[in-house]
Design an enzyme around this catalytic site. Structure first.
Site, PDB file in Angstrom:
ATOM      1  N   HIS A  96     105.269  76.111 -23.851  1.00 23.93           N
ATOM      2  CA  HIS A  96     105.917  75.353 -22.917  1.00 23.93           C
ATOM      3  C   HIS A  96     105.207  74.046 -22.767  1.00 23.93           C
ATOM      4  CE1 HIS A  96     107.829  74.021 -19.305  1.00 23.93           C
ATOM      5  NE2 HIS A  96     106.627  73.970 -18.580  1.00 23.93           N
ATOM      6  N   HIS A  98     106.004  69.751 -21.293  1.00 27.99           N
ATOM      7  CA  HIS A  98     106.619  68.809 -20.642  1.00 27.99           C
ATOM      8  C   HIS A  98     107.169  67.589 -21.351  1.00 27.99           C
ATOM      9  CE1 HIS A  98     104.817  70.318 -16.449  1.00 27.99           C
ATOM     10  NE2 HIS A  98     105.351  71.296 -17.278  1.00 27.99           N
ATOM     11  N   TYR A 121     117.674  69.434 -39.830  1.00 26.95           N
ATOM     12  CA  TYR A 121     116.663  70.034 -39.797  1.00 26.95           C
ATOM     13  C   TYR A 121     116.401  70.506 -38.299  1.00 26.95           C
ATOM     14  CZ  TYR A 121     114.254  69.494 -43.832  1.00 26.95           C
ATOM     15  OH  TYR A 121     113.992  69.844 -45.380  1.00 26.95           O
TER      16      TYR A 121
END
Length: 220
Positions: A96, A98, A121
């Protein structure tokens, strides 16, 4: 991948993401699913300066058995692993971040998916990226929403590799830290291209998508 390799892989990927600006300060987290539990980056840790020995060690029930206190996003990571377990294709790593361009795309509160199939892609390496409406960081209900998305797309024959938490950032997953990082890189680069385009880009045509499916087996 044994535990020593997993610890080293998490730290190596963390340094790479931090050094190239995919994460900043203490934002973001990385986890790896082991045979008997999980490793995850500690709460408020900077991914650029991780210590393999201080990574949080959890058992399969999510109870901490070693290392520094775990990131609050462990519940979401566990649900991602569990949702795939019912489908028979459990990933080994969840990342994860930002990431700037991905987050920027959600500031207008988009519904549905983050991006259309604009590059080959993106289609091959990332695929569909549904957007989860904004919830505060660590909100427990997000884990259920993400698990529901994984199941819903799987029922349609689509295996997700990423979801986008609105105004927070993407969660991506794959079979190793390096492969998960590659998904993240392609996703963020595609978001950057989308934002840099002077006009709204056109998605790949139906024939182009068909050609990719025939050549590489990637079904949109």
């Amino acid at each position: 991948m044994n535990e020593i390799q997993a610890r080293e892989g998490i730290c190596r990927i963390g340094r790479s993401l931090f050094g190239r600006g995919y994460v900043h300060a203490t934002a973001g987290n990385i986890s790896v699913r082991l045979d008997d539990g999980f490793l995850i980056t500690p709460t408020d840790a900077c991914l650029g300066f991780l210590d393999p020995a201080q990574l949080s060690r959890m058992d399969l029930q999510g109870r901490q058995t070693g290392g520094a206190p775990a990131s609050k996003t462990l519940a979401l990571h566990r649900r991602i692993y569990e949702a795939h377990a019912t489908l028979g294709n459990v990933p080994r790593c969840v990342i994860h971040t930002h990431s700037t361009h991905c987050v920027a795309l959600t500031l207008a509160e988009p519904a549905g998916e983050l991006l259309p199939p604009v590059t080959p892609y993106f289609v091959m390496k990332v695929g569909h990226v549904p957007v989860v409406p904004y919830h505060r960081p660590g909100a427990p209900e997000v884990a259920s929403l993400v698990a529901d998305l994984i199941a819903r797309y799987a029922a349609q024959g689509t295996r997700l590799r990423a979801v986008m938490l609105s105004r927070l950032g993407p969660n991506v997953w794959h079979d190793s830290p390096a492969q998960a990082m590659a998904v993240l890189e392609e996703l963020e680069e595609t978001a950057k291209l989308w934002l840099l385009a002077r006009e709204t880009p056109q998605p790949l045509s139906a024939q182009a998508l068909k050609d990719l499916e025939q050549a590489f087996g990637c079904r949109w």
